[in-house]
Design a protein around this motif. Structure first.
Motif, PDB file in Angstrom:
ATOM      1  N   ASN B 209     -50.859  25.472 -66.717  1.00 35.26           N
ATOM      2  CA  ASN B 209     -51.517  26.488 -67.521  1.00 35.26           C
ATOM      3  C   ASN B 209     -51.969  25.845 -68.829  1.00 35.26           C
ATOM      4  O   ASN B 209     -51.141  25.391 -69.617  1.00 35.26           O
ATOM      5  CB  ASN B 209     -50.532  27.636 -67.780  1.00 35.26           C
ATOM      6  CG  ASN B 209     -51.180  28.802 -68.499  1.00 35.26           C
ATOM      7  OD1 ASN B 209     -51.925  28.618 -69.461  1.00 35.26           O
ATOM      8  ND2 ASN B 209     -50.906  30.001 -68.046  1.00 35.26           N
ATOM      9  N   THR B 210     -53.284  25.791 -69.038  1.00 34.99           N
ATOM     10  CA  THR B 210     -53.785  25.176 -70.270  1.00 34.99           C
ATOM     11  C   THR B 210     -54.354  26.242 -71.205  1.00 34.99           C
ATOM     12  O   THR B 210     -55.101  25.939 -72.123  1.00 34.99           O
ATOM     13  CB  THR B 210     -54.880  24.129 -69.969  1.00 34.99           C
ATOM     14  OG1 THR B 210     -55.935  24.778 -69.257  1.00 34.99           O
ATOM     15  CG2 THR B 210     -54.327  22.980 -69.148  1.00 34.99           C
ATOM     16  N   ALA B 230     -43.283  14.698 -75.778  1.00 32.76           N
ATOM     17  CA  ALA B 230     -44.697  14.634 -75.414  1.00 32.76           C
ATOM     18  C   ALA B 230     -45.033  15.889 -74.616  1.00 32.76           C
ATOM     19  O   ALA B 230     -44.178  16.467 -73.950  1.00 32.76           O
ATOM     20  CB  ALA B 230     -44.998  13.381 -74.597  1.00 32.76           C
ATOM     21  N   ILE B 231     -46.300  16.295 -74.717  1.00 30.19           N
ATOM     22  CA  ILE B 231     -46.782  17.489 -74.025  1.00 30.19           C
ATOM     23  C   ILE B 231     -47.427  17.060 -72.717  1.00 30.19           C
ATOM     24  O   ILE B 231     -48.366  16.259 -72.719  1.00 30.19           O
ATOM     25  CB  ILE B 231     -47.806  18.238 -74.896  1.00 30.19           C
ATOM     26  CG1 ILE B 231     -47.142  18.744 -76.170  1.00 30.19           C
ATOM     27  CG2 ILE B 231     -48.450  19.378 -74.111  1.00 30.19           C
ATOM     28  CD1 ILE B 231     -48.131  19.217 -77.220  1.00 30.19           C
ATOM     29  N   GLY B 232     -46.926  17.575 -71.607  1.00 32.40           N
ATOM     30  CA  GLY B 232     -47.500  17.273 -70.305  1.00 32.40           C
ATOM     31  C   GLY B 232     -48.525  18.315 -69.903  1.00 32.40           C
ATOM     32  O   GLY B 232     -48.282  19.513 -70.013  1.00 32.40           O
ATOM     33  N   ILE B 233     -49.692  17.844 -69.478  1.00 32.68           N
ATOM     34  CA  ILE B 233     -50.762  18.738 -69.034  1.00 32.68           C
ATOM     35  C   ILE B 233     -51.167  18.341 -67.626  1.00 32.68           C
ATOM     36  O   ILE B 233     -51.459  17.170 -67.364  1.00 32.68           O
ATOM     37  CB  ILE B 233     -51.969  18.653 -69.995  1.00 32.68           C
ATOM     38  CG1 ILE B 233     -51.594  19.287 -71.337  1.00 32.68           C
ATOM     39  CG2 ILE B 233     -53.213  19.310 -69.406  1.00 32.68           C
ATOM     40  CD1 ILE B 233     -52.640  19.142 -72.414  1.00 32.68           C
ATOM     41  N   GLN B 234     -51.144  19.297 -66.723  1.00 30.76           N
ATOM     42  CA  GLN B 234     -51.605  19.045 -65.352  1.00 30.76           C
ATOM     43  C   GLN B 234     -53.111  19.259 -65.271  1.00 30.76           C
ATOM     44  O   GLN B 234     -53.643  20.146 -65.934  1.00 30.76           O
ATOM     45  CB  GLN B 234     -50.912  19.996 -64.381  1.00 30.76           C
ATOM     46  CG  GLN B 234     -49.410  19.871 -64.345  1.00 30.76           C
ATOM     47  CD  GLN B 234     -48.769  20.843 -63.358  1.00 30.76           C
ATOM     48  OE1 GLN B 234     -49.421  21.329 -62.447  1.00 30.76           O
ATOM     49  NE2 GLN B 234     -47.488  21.114 -63.550  1.00 30.76           N
ATOM     50  N   ASN B 249     -62.089  20.523 -75.030  1.00 28.95           N
ATOM     51  CA  ASN B 249     -61.501  21.774 -75.513  1.00 28.95           C
ATOM     52  C   ASN B 249     -59.982  21.750 -75.374  1.00 28.95           C
ATOM     53  O   ASN B 249     -59.249  22.088 -76.309  1.00 28.95           O
ATOM     54  CB  ASN B 249     -62.112  22.938 -74.712  1.00 28.95           C
ATOM     55  CG  ASN B 249     -61.457  24.264 -75.058  1.00 28.95           C
ATOM     56  OD1 ASN B 249     -60.401  24.601 -74.540  1.00 28.95           O
ATOM     57  ND2 ASN B 249     -62.070  25.006 -75.961  1.00 28.95           N
ATOM     58  N   VAL B 250     -59.497  21.323 -74.220  1.00 28.28           N
ATOM     59  CA  VAL B 250     -58.047  21.244 -73.996  1.00 28.28           C
ATOM     60  C   VAL B 250     -57.430  20.228 -74.970  1.00 28.28           C
ATOM     61  O   VAL B 250     -56.406  20.503 -75.612  1.00 28.28           O
ATOM     62  CB  VAL B 250     -57.740  20.879 -72.533  1.00 28.28           C
ATOM     63  CG1 VAL B 250     -56.272  20.496 -72.352  1.00 28.28           C
ATOM     64  CG2 VAL B 250     -58.097  22.045 -71.610  1.00 28.28           C
ATOM     65  N   PRO B 260     -47.650  13.298 -78.805  1.00 28.73           N
ATOM     66  CA  PRO B 260     -48.343  12.598 -77.731  1.00 28.73           C
ATOM     67  C   PRO B 260     -48.643  13.553 -76.568  1.00 28.73           C
ATOM     68  O   PRO B 260     -47.861  14.469 -76.300  1.00 28.73           O
ATOM     69  CB  PRO B 260     -47.330  11.534 -77.293  1.00 28.73           C
ATOM     70  CG  PRO B 260     -46.407  11.371 -78.439  1.00 28.73           C
ATOM     71  CD  PRO B 260     -46.348  12.702 -79.126  1.00 28.73           C
ATOM     72  N   ILE B 261     -49.765  13.320 -75.919  1.00 35.25           N
ATOM     73  CA  ILE B 261     -50.175  14.139 -74.776  1.00 35.25           C
ATOM     74  C   ILE B 261     -50.189  13.260 -73.524  1.00 35.25           C
ATOM     75  O   ILE B 261     -50.744  12.157 -73.551  1.00 35.25           O
ATOM     76  CB  ILE B 261     -51.576  14.747 -75.021  1.00 35.25           C
ATOM     77  CG1 ILE B 261     -51.524  15.725 -76.195  1.00 35.25           C
ATOM     78  CG2 ILE B 261     -52.111  15.421 -73.758  1.00 35.25           C
ATOM     79  CD1 ILE B 261     -52.885  16.225 -76.648  1.00 35.25           C
ATOM     80  N   HIS B 262     -49.550  13.745 -72.462  1.00 38.35           N
ATOM     81  CA  HIS B 262     -49.611  13.062 -71.166  1.00 38.35           C
ATOM     82  C   HIS B 262     -50.435  13.907 -70.202  1.00 38.35           C
ATOM     83  O   HIS B 262     -50.095  15.069 -69.975  1.00 38.35           O
ATOM     84  CB  HIS B 262     -48.207  12.889 -70.579  1.00 38.35           C
ATOM     85  CG  HIS B 262     -47.395  11.820 -71.252  1.00 38.35           C
ATOM     86  ND1 HIS B 262     -46.412  11.122 -70.603  1.00 38.35           N
ATOM     87  CD2 HIS B 262     -47.425  11.333 -72.514  1.00 38.35           C
ATOM     88  CE1 HIS B 262     -45.858  10.249 -71.440  1.00 38.35           C
ATOM     89  NE2 HIS B 262     -46.450  10.367 -72.612  1.00 38.35           N
ATOM     90  N   PHE B 263     -51.506  13.348 -69.660  1.00 37.23           N
ATOM     91  CA  PHE B 263     -52.141  13.995 -68.518  1.00 37.23           C
ATOM     92  C   PHE B 263     -51.284  13.603 -67.320  1.00 37.23           C
ATOM     93  O   PHE B 263     -51.435  12.539 -66.736  1.00 37.23           O
ATOM     94  CB  PHE B 263     -53.616  13.612 -68.404  1.00 37.23           C
ATOM     95  CG  PHE B 263     -54.461  14.575 -69.202  1.00 37.23           C
ATOM     96  CD1 PHE B 263     -54.378  14.607 -70.584  1.00 37.23           C
ATOM     97  CD2 PHE B 263     -55.279  15.504 -68.568  1.00 37.23           C
ATOM     98  CE1 PHE B 263     -55.106  15.534 -71.316  1.00 37.23           C
ATOM     99  CE2 PHE B 263     -56.008  16.435 -69.297  1.00 37.23           C
ATOM    100  CZ  PHE B 263     -55.925  16.452 -70.665  1.00 37.23           C
TER     101      PHE B 263
END
Lengths: 407, 407
Positions: B209-210, B230-234, B249-250, B260-263
């Motif tokens: 959910n983004t 770190a923030i994980g984003i699927q 945007n995301v 830190p952001i992890h895709f």
């Protein structure tokens, strides 16, 4: 199963004669005179009535507000920063305070709306730095909550926080500080300012967003210790009645916090339904939006369904209709009165519930010991026997002695 | 403007001969040997390779994993409770630990995924009370984080919290405790269990959910002091490439936390796009989902666009492709290899970036004082002169002395 049991309390009263002996086997009349539940409505015309210098207009607004008092015991007064203080330091204190006192004198509880919101915000703030805007926002809260202390004891502290930092229709001072402080950061500070100024006040957060976003925001705010006294939910239904399924879904999701719930801005219209493709209701600009006979019947029916569902839910503490008369916000036929002050079917429908089905009036007889027992909707009461009467309050189950005297 | 400047660092090295004198005006070769950035992929077949008793299958998986190592330096190992511990007390510890060690021995950093999730949860938990489930969930975290300490130092602690309490496709133990504890209540406890057990580990939350709901959840969690590293984003894009606008945007919305952001779960497919009316991707059940030549070109192009955008953003620390080969989740053609281990154009496209455009290899010459200066992508390096070499690390701007010796 009685779905309204939580709205009632049981009373066992011993009725005494003036000489202190029991009033034995005599008829007594029990009349509910006020409601614990908050049946509310926007009361913007109470302010307008105080402000106008036109006698005819004042009489017309007075007639409207008398009809308002025929239904409601709870009024929302406008504190939109941009209108309350259109130029720095020039506030609408006088007419707003006069309106609050007028309502309170008539048994009405008053809420101020809102202390912080990105819409209807003061344009003159925008010349300041973010830091200065925040300082003034908090000062504004302290000033107004303090000025109305003892009169207005309930505040919508902050409005529409879910969208607040993302609101991009126009630049405004509050969106700027919400972006800077974060949602929770800003809510903490505005609630703290209100709570410090009036520790006994009931403080609300209010939103039109009823999605999981608002739930998650509330969870974060409560976790952060924000003193939210009740959850405000907007239900503007210009695009059609939610229906009972959505209503129950919203109630079930927002009741998990165990806090009182206020349906703080309710709209049901008696005209054509706004198309569903409109996302921001403010985009629907029409020259006129007529009320129709079929629409008025529908509105009355939907009002009854909605009020019945909400009054049946133990955590709902208030229902506030947003517009009392047609032709206000978006020119919508959203009132219980038409623009000429004539009552619509919804006025009578609400009256049948609030001052009919949900109000207790009983003819009873004391027993041989002077006792009378009954169950009634929670609120204020008088007990009358002959020309004597006594007032009492039925908030919880009650066992008491009353001693009626001449009125 | 160089959008990759944050990925580079400057080095000024003084190169010394074995006798301590400067190596003056001599050619030196600079070779980057590893990346600081985490180029990741699911590494489920490392576990399968350790487990299989079939020689042919082992050789086939070994070949696959060698190709995996040709691209990646970061592997996600499966810790789904229902598969990791299908019967109470019978865990996949042995093969999982063997896979982790095999990867680490080849310079790969390893992440465990996930410690708490409502999907692929252990069915045997459901006979316990909510209180007992919570206790076992926390014990499971302590047990597994402890068992892998020193090997796995990064964990997806909890997965898909936004939907977790509302997930209603089937009853499961984790949704039950999330409803009971609340989202923030549960996240606090599972992070605390992981953090206490391995204080130095990097702990992630991860979600598909983004929307603003995830933003608000993160704000509440950080406010509650949850040690999110770190923030994980699927970004499973079976329904088509997000495109750069959505990606930006995301990134812009989730970068405001400064973390830190992890895709963490990326999918781009090389076959037919899944229709957009499918809400839960798991509802798309097909017999086969072929890869097509046009699809493979498209996938390679989209991979390059997406990696370039993410590598250009200073807060992105990792990109993990979910499936290394076709035919895994949903049978989708989501791999960089086909099912027979043959590389697809996306394999070469990523190689051209990771080990081409974004890797530093230079032929330089020391000056009269033995100095050599250059700028390179952050990571591990060797400096070679003749038959001598020295290793050094370029994480930040560097001023150092190197003394190459025989390899």
């Amino acid at each position: 199963m009685d779905r309204l049991q939580h709205r009632r309390a049981a009373a066992r009263l011993r009725v005494l004669c003036p000489d202190g002996t029991p009033l034995r086997e005599r008829p007594v009349r029990i009349d509910q005179t006020s409601h614990s539940f908050l049946f509310g409505c926007g009361a913007v015309d109470a302010v307008a009535m105080m402000k106008t210098q036109d006698e005819g207009q004042r009489a017309f607004l007075r007639e409207r507000m008398e009809k308002w008092l025929g239904l409601f015991n709870f009024g929302t007064l406008p504190f939109y920063w941009g209108r309350y203080e259109p130029r720095e330091g020039e506030t609408a204190y006088t007419e707003t305070m006069a309106a609050a006192r007028w309502l309170i004198g008539r048994g009405v509880r008053v809420k101020g709306h809102p202390l912080c919101w990105h819409t209807s915000c003061a344009d003159w703030l925008m010349r300041f730095s973010d830091q200065e805007i925040l300082k003034r926002q908090l000062e504004r809260i302290r000033r107004d909550v303090s000025a109305f202390r003892g009169v207005v004891d309930m505040w919508d502290v902050i409005n529409e926080v879910v969208i607040m930092p993302d609101f991009d229709r126009y630049d405004n001072a509050v969106t700027r500080i919400c972006r800077k402080e974060g949602r929770i950061g800003l809510v903490k500070q505005v609630f703290a300012a209100a709570h410090e100024t009036a520790p006994g006040a009931l403080l609300l957060i209010n939103d039109f967003n009823t999605s999981v976003s608002y739930e998650i925001l509330l969870e974060g705010l409560l976790e952060a210790g924000v003193p939210i006294g009740a959850i405000g939910i907007q239900s503007h239904q210009q695009q059609g009645f939610w229906g009972l399924e959505k209503l129950e879904n919203v109630l079930s999701r927002f009741s998990r916090f165990g806090l009182p719930i206020h349906f703080a801005e309710n709209t049901l219209i008696s005209g054509e339904i706004m198309p569903s493709y409109i996302v921001d209701l403010n985009d629907w600009q029409v020259d006129s939006w007529p009320s129709t006979p079929e629409g008025e019947e529908r509105q009355a029916r939907e009002m009854q369904e909605m009020y019945t569902a909400l009054f049946s839910h133990p955590l709902v503490q208030a229902i506030t209709n947003w517009n009392f008369n047609d032709g206000q916000w978006l020119k919508a036929p959203a009132g219980m009165l038409r623009q000429d002050n004539s009552p619509k079917p919804s006025y009578q429908a609400l009256k049948d519930l609030i001052h009919g089905a949900w109000e207790t009036h009983l003819d009873l007889r004391t027993d041989s010991e002077g006792y009378v027992s009954f169950e009634g909707f929670r609120g204020g009461y008088t007990l009358i026997c002959g020309e004597d009467s006594a007032a009492f309050s039925l908030e919880e189950d009650l066992s008491d002695t009353v001693c009626p005297g001449r009125q």
